[in-house]
Design an enzyme around this catalytic site. Structure first.
Site, PDB file in Angstrom:
ATOM      1  N   VAL A 100       0.841  -1.207   0.000  1.00  0.00           N
ATOM      2  CA  VAL A 100       0.000   0.000   0.000  1.00  0.00           C
ATOM      3  C   VAL A 100       0.875   1.257   0.000  1.00  0.00           C
ATOM      4  O   VAL A 100       0.621   2.213  -0.738  1.00  0.00           O
ATOM      5  CB  VAL A 100      -0.958   0.012   1.220  1.00  0.00           C
ATOM      6  CG1 VAL A 100      -1.717   1.326   1.300  1.00  0.00           C
ATOM      7  CG2 VAL A 100      -1.941  -1.155   1.152  1.00  0.00           C
ATOM      8  N   GLY A 124       8.534  -4.865   2.980  1.00  0.00           N
ATOM      9  CA  GLY A 124       8.621  -3.909   1.857  1.00  0.00           C
ATOM     10  C   GLY A 124       9.778  -4.280   0.931  1.00  0.00           C
ATOM     11  O   GLY A 124      10.647  -5.066   1.298  1.00  0.00           O
ATOM     12  N   VAL A 145      11.063   1.787  12.383  1.00  0.00           N
ATOM     13  CA  VAL A 145      10.366   2.790  13.206  1.00  0.00           C
ATOM     14  C   VAL A 145      10.437   2.481  14.705  1.00  0.00           C
ATOM     15  O   VAL A 145      10.075   3.323  15.526  1.00  0.00           O
ATOM     16  CB  VAL A 145       8.884   2.962  12.787  1.00  0.00           C
ATOM     17  CG1 VAL A 145       8.774   3.633  11.445  1.00  0.00           C
ATOM     18  CG2 VAL A 145       8.130   1.639  12.828  1.00  0.00           C
ATOM     19  N   LEU A 159       2.292   3.664   8.137  1.00  0.00           N
ATOM     20  CA  LEU A 159       1.804   2.379   7.611  1.00  0.00           C
ATOM     21  C   LEU A 159       2.679   1.209   8.050  1.00  0.00           C
ATOM     22  O   LEU A 159       2.339   0.059   7.781  1.00  0.00           O
ATOM     23  CB  LEU A 159       1.789   2.421   6.073  1.00  0.00           C
ATOM     24  CG  LEU A 159       0.545   2.967   5.361  1.00  0.00           C
ATOM     25  CD1 LEU A 159       0.254   4.396   5.752  1.00  0.00           C
ATOM     26  CD2 LEU A 159       0.711   2.889   3.848  1.00  0.00           C
ATOM     27  N   TYR A 231      -1.216  -8.475  16.222  1.00  0.00           N
ATOM     28  CA  TYR A 231      -1.603  -7.478  15.220  1.00  0.00           C
ATOM     29  C   TYR A 231      -2.863  -6.732  15.653  1.00  0.00           C
ATOM     30  O   TYR A 231      -2.870  -5.504  15.731  1.00  0.00           O
ATOM     31  CB  TYR A 231      -1.812  -8.181  13.881  1.00  0.00           C
ATOM     32  CG  TYR A 231      -2.080  -7.263  12.726  1.00  0.00           C
ATOM     33  CD1 TYR A 231      -1.089  -6.435  12.230  1.00  0.00           C
ATOM     34  CD2 TYR A 231      -3.327  -7.240  12.109  1.00  0.00           C
ATOM     35  CE1 TYR A 231      -1.331  -5.603  11.153  1.00  0.00           C
ATOM     36  CE2 TYR A 231      -3.574  -6.415  11.028  1.00  0.00           C
ATOM     37  CZ  TYR A 231      -2.571  -5.594  10.555  1.00  0.00           C
ATOM     38  OH  TYR A 231      -2.816  -4.774   9.488  1.00  0.00           O
ATOM     39  N   GLU A 249      -1.479  16.134  24.026  1.00  0.00           N
ATOM     40  CA  GLU A 249      -0.437  16.959  23.401  1.00  0.00           C
ATOM     41  C   GLU A 249      -0.946  17.775  22.215  1.00  0.00           C
ATOM     42  O   GLU A 249      -0.174  18.501  21.597  1.00  0.00           O
ATOM     43  CB  GLU A 249       0.729  16.067  22.916  1.00  0.00           C
ATOM     44  CG  GLU A 249       1.347  15.196  23.992  1.00  0.00           C
ATOM     45  CD  GLU A 249       2.142  15.993  25.025  1.00  0.00           C
ATOM     46  OE1 GLU A 249       2.369  17.208  24.813  1.00  0.00           O
ATOM     47  OE2 GLU A 249       2.517  15.389  26.049  1.00  0.00           O
ATOM     48  N   HIS A 267       3.153  -8.862  -2.316  1.00  0.00           N
ATOM     49  CA  HIS A 267       4.281  -9.778  -2.402  1.00  0.00           C
ATOM     50  C   HIS A 267       3.777 -11.162  -2.800  1.00  0.00           C
ATOM     51  O   HIS A 267       2.725 -11.600  -2.345  1.00  0.00           O
ATOM     52  CB  HIS A 267       5.003  -9.839  -1.052  1.00  0.00           C
ATOM     53  CG  HIS A 267       6.408 -10.329  -1.174  1.00  0.00           C
ATOM     54  ND1 HIS A 267       6.694 -11.628  -1.507  1.00  0.00           N
ATOM     55  CD2 HIS A 267       7.591  -9.687  -1.037  1.00  0.00           C
ATOM     56  CE1 HIS A 267       8.009 -11.768  -1.552  1.00  0.00           C
ATOM     57  NE2 HIS A 267       8.577 -10.602  -1.276  1.00  0.00           N
TER      58      HIS A 267
HETATM   59  O1  LIG Z   1      -5.996  -8.269   3.065  1.00  0.00           O
HETATM   60  C1  LIG Z   1      -5.992  -7.421   3.934  1.00  0.00           C
HETATM   61  O2  LIG Z   1      -5.887  -6.288   3.643  1.00  0.00           O
HETATM   62  C2  LIG Z   1      -6.152  -7.830   5.377  1.00  0.00           C
HETATM   63  O3  LIG Z   1      -5.574  -9.130   5.477  1.00  0.00           O
HETATM   64  C3  LIG Z   1      -5.600  -9.744   6.715  1.00  0.00           C
HETATM   65  O4  LIG Z   1      -6.861 -10.194   7.086  1.00  0.00           O
HETATM   66  P1  LIG Z   1      -7.525 -11.532   6.535  1.00  0.00           P
HETATM   67  O5  LIG Z   1      -8.906 -11.147   6.198  1.00  0.00           O
HETATM   68  O6  LIG Z   1      -7.349 -12.669   7.454  1.00  0.00           O
HETATM   69  O7  LIG Z   1      -6.758 -11.810   5.161  1.00  0.00           O
HETATM   70  P2  LIG Z   1      -6.353 -13.136   4.379  1.00  0.00           P
HETATM   71  O8  LIG Z   1      -5.153 -13.786   4.952  1.00  0.00           O
HETATM   72  O9  LIG Z   1      -6.278 -12.698   2.968  1.00  0.00           O
HETATM   73  O10 LIG Z   1      -7.563 -14.151   4.587  1.00  0.00           O
HETATM   74  C4  LIG Z   1      -8.850 -13.929   4.116  1.00  0.00           C
HETATM   75  C5  LIG Z   1      -9.637 -15.209   4.268  1.00  0.00           C
HETATM   76  O11 LIG Z   1      -9.163 -16.169   3.319  1.00  0.00           O
HETATM   77  C6  LIG Z   1      -8.763 -17.367   3.968  1.00  0.00           C
HETATM   78  N1  LIG Z   1      -7.615 -17.911   3.215  1.00  0.00           N
HETATM   79  C7  LIG Z   1      -6.409 -17.295   3.180  1.00  0.00           C
HETATM   80  C8  LIG Z   1      -5.367 -17.793   2.434  1.00  0.00           C
HETATM   81  C9  LIG Z   1      -5.556 -18.980   1.727  1.00  0.00           C
HETATM   82  O12 LIG Z   1      -4.645 -19.505   1.030  1.00  0.00           O
HETATM   83  N2  LIG Z   1      -6.765 -19.601   1.798  1.00  0.00           N
HETATM   84  C10 LIG Z   1      -7.801 -19.098   2.515  1.00  0.00           C
HETATM   85  O13 LIG Z   1      -8.893 -19.697   2.523  1.00  0.00           O
HETATM   86  C11 LIG Z   1      -8.468 -16.971   5.384  1.00  0.00           C
HETATM   87  O14 LIG Z   1      -8.606 -18.070   6.267  1.00  0.00           O
HETATM   88  C12 LIG Z   1      -9.501 -15.882   5.606  1.00  0.00           C
HETATM   89  O15 LIG Z   1     -10.709 -16.446   5.972  1.00  0.00           O
HETATM   90  C13 LIG Z   1      -4.962  -8.776   7.689  1.00  0.00           C
HETATM   91  O16 LIG Z   1      -5.002  -9.259   8.947  1.00  0.00           O
HETATM   92  C14 LIG Z   1      -5.541  -7.411   7.653  1.00  0.00           C
HETATM   93  O17 LIG Z   1      -4.825  -6.553   8.454  1.00  0.00           O
HETATM   94  C15 LIG Z   1      -5.474  -6.875   6.300  1.00  0.00           C
HETATM   95  O18 LIG Z   1      -6.111  -5.617   6.271  1.00  0.00           O
END
Ligand SMILES: O=C(O)[C@H]1O[C@H](OP(=O)(O)OP(=O)(O)OC[C@H]2O[C@@H](n3ccc(=O)[nH]c3=O)[C@H](O)[C@@H]2O)[C@H](O)[C@@H](O)[C@@H]1O
Length: 421
Positions: A100, A124, A145, A159, A231, A249, A267
């Site tokens: 992002v 990054g 940071v 970020l 997180y 502040e 990535h």
């Molecule tokens: O994509 C983002 O921007 C967000 O990703 C994550 O949150 P999460 O929703 O858990 O993201 P993913 O790891 O992409 O998972 C999304 C869903 O897909 C599932 N998933 C993930 C990866 C995979 O290979 N297969 C699969 O079914 C996970 O279990 C979850 O239910 C981060 O924790 C957030 O901070 C971030 O904002």
């Protein structure tokens, strides 16, 4: 008299030198014989018609003309707007070489601001911002940071933090330090230099939500000792710190609660669902669905998010604002969609459900619409096609470099505690 003679000779020499340098420059820059012969023609005619001064003027004109052309053709940066000193801001982006952050850096640079990117390159990559390196408005600093930073800026987009679950779970202590000490350091900087700070918070502050869709006044449902806590809780305390600095502040803060975001520059080994599914589909491997795939997410394209972040930073809204696309899908639907868009024959494989995985997530974005006039505009399929195209090119790039990445499974680093908290 002697002095005057010396002055005259050196004067002539200076003029001759100028002439020779200009000629050499033109010859070098024109490069093409044809263009060079035109230049010589112009010069020859001028030599006969006018005196030395006129030739010199002509040379300067031609030189200027060619240098302009060369500048246009050799311009190596994307076009940047000109902003007057009054409107031009000095902007710091922590985590600016990440997915992002690098898109945000592009927007702010193209808008004409001075951008400093700070990144520790944990997640990054220099490649994400390399197209700006050397630009006079751009600076890249390799810095973590968690250590204090002393620079002069007007705005801080904070970020810095791993955001993908496998990445933030890989080293939970580091994730906690980045979100707590890192945020304190950036708030301290904002206080010292009078800058406004925008925190990139997350939909994860709502945990596994009992309210659907999630609006900003929902306090969340978070397991404080689960694998995601480093997180979730790290971001929750980061928000708390922002408002403590604001109240105590007078620091100007903005808090964006970012929902699932995708796009180019994610990535390959990110481990989030979008990159995993696209990579698997492109490589003909099974798409790994965790659990039954009935859990939902709503995905926004990265350019929509970037526009929302900039609108929020420049607004007068200091309370948290959700930024996300409310179009909700189950993960299984999402797997099928990506498979179709890629045109892949991959199977869908069901794996064990991830611990504490939020079951439903969808942003309520009425606040952003009303107060920022912001709305996501990129349709899901359009964003996915762009991302698929990007990943296809990345795979080619990696293949040329003899490295084929594998999607990252959601698991904790080997050798670390595997206790199920
Ligand atoms: O994509 C983002 O921007 C967000 O990703 C994550 O949150 P999460 O929703 O858990 O993201 P993913 O790891 O992409 O998972 C999304 C869903 O897909 C599932 N998933 C993930 C990866 C995979 O290979 N297969 C699969 O079914 C996970 O279990 C979850 O239910 C981060 O924790 C957030 O901070 C971030 O904002």
């Amino acid at each position: 008299m002697k002095k005057r003679m010396v002055w005259l000779i050196t004067g002539i020499n200076r003029r001759m030198m100028k002439l020779l340098i200009a000629l050499a420059l033109i010859a070098y820059s024109a490069k093409f014989r044809h263009s060079f012969s035109i230049v010589s023609l112009i010069l020859n005619r001028s030599l006969q018609e006018n005196g030395e001064l006129k030739i010199e003027k002509k040379i300067e004109e031609v030189g200027f003309f060619f240098s302009k052309i060369i500048y246009i053709f050799t311009q190596k940066y994307p076009p940047v707007k000109f902003l007057s000193e009054k409107d031009r801001k000095r902007i710091l982006i922590t985590g600016g070489a990440g997915f992002v952050g690098s898109h945000l850096a592009d927007k702010l640079m193209m808008d004409g601001h001075e951008v400093t990117v700070v990144d520790n390159f944990f997640t990054g990559r220099k490649r994400n911002v390399e197209h700006w390196i050397g630009h006079e408005n751009f600076e890249l600093i390799n810095h973590d940071v968690v250590e204090p930073l002393y620079i002069e800026v007007d705005q801080i987009y904070h970020l810095a933090s791993p955001a993908s679950p496998p990445n933030y779970m890989y080293n939970p202590i580091k994730t906690l330090k980045t979100n707590t000490i890192g945020t304190l350091n950036m708030l301290g900087l904002a206080k010292r230099v009078g800058a406004r700070l925008l925190l990139a918070s997350t939909s994860e502050v709502y945990g596994d939500p009992e309210v659907h869709p999630q609006s900003e006044d929902y306090w969340g449902h978070v397991n404080p000792i689960g694998p995601r806590a480093c997180y979730d809780e790290g971001k929750r305390v980061a928000e708390t710190m922002c408002y403590a600095y604001m109240k105590q502040e007078g620091v100007e803060v903005r808090v964006a609660r970012i929902f699932n975001t995708f796009g180019p520059r994610m990535h390959m080994n990110d481990g989030r669902v979008v990159s995993n599914f696209i990579l698997q589909a492109l490589q003909g491997e099974a798409l790994t669905v965790y659990g039954t795939g009935s859990q939902t997410r709503a995905f926004q394209y990265v350019s929509d998010l970037v526009n929302g972040l900039v609108a929020l930073m420049n607004s007068n809204v200091s309370s948290p604002v959700n930024l996300g696309n409310p179009e909700e899908h189950t993960i299984l639907e999402f797997a099928k969609l990506i498979k179709n868009l890629v045109g892949s024959r991959s199977q869908i494989q069901f794996l064990q459900e991830a611990q504490d995985d939020p079951q439903r997530r969808k942003p309520d974005i009425r606040k952003a619409k009303m107060l920022l006039g912001w709305d996501p505009v990129v349709p899901l399929e359009e964003g996915l096609n762009k991302t698929i195209h990007y990943f296809g090119r990345e795979l080619e790039y990696q293949a040329n470099n003899q490295y084929i990445p594998k999607p990252k499974p959601a698991r904790i680093k080997k050798g670390r505690s595997r206790h199920n908290l």
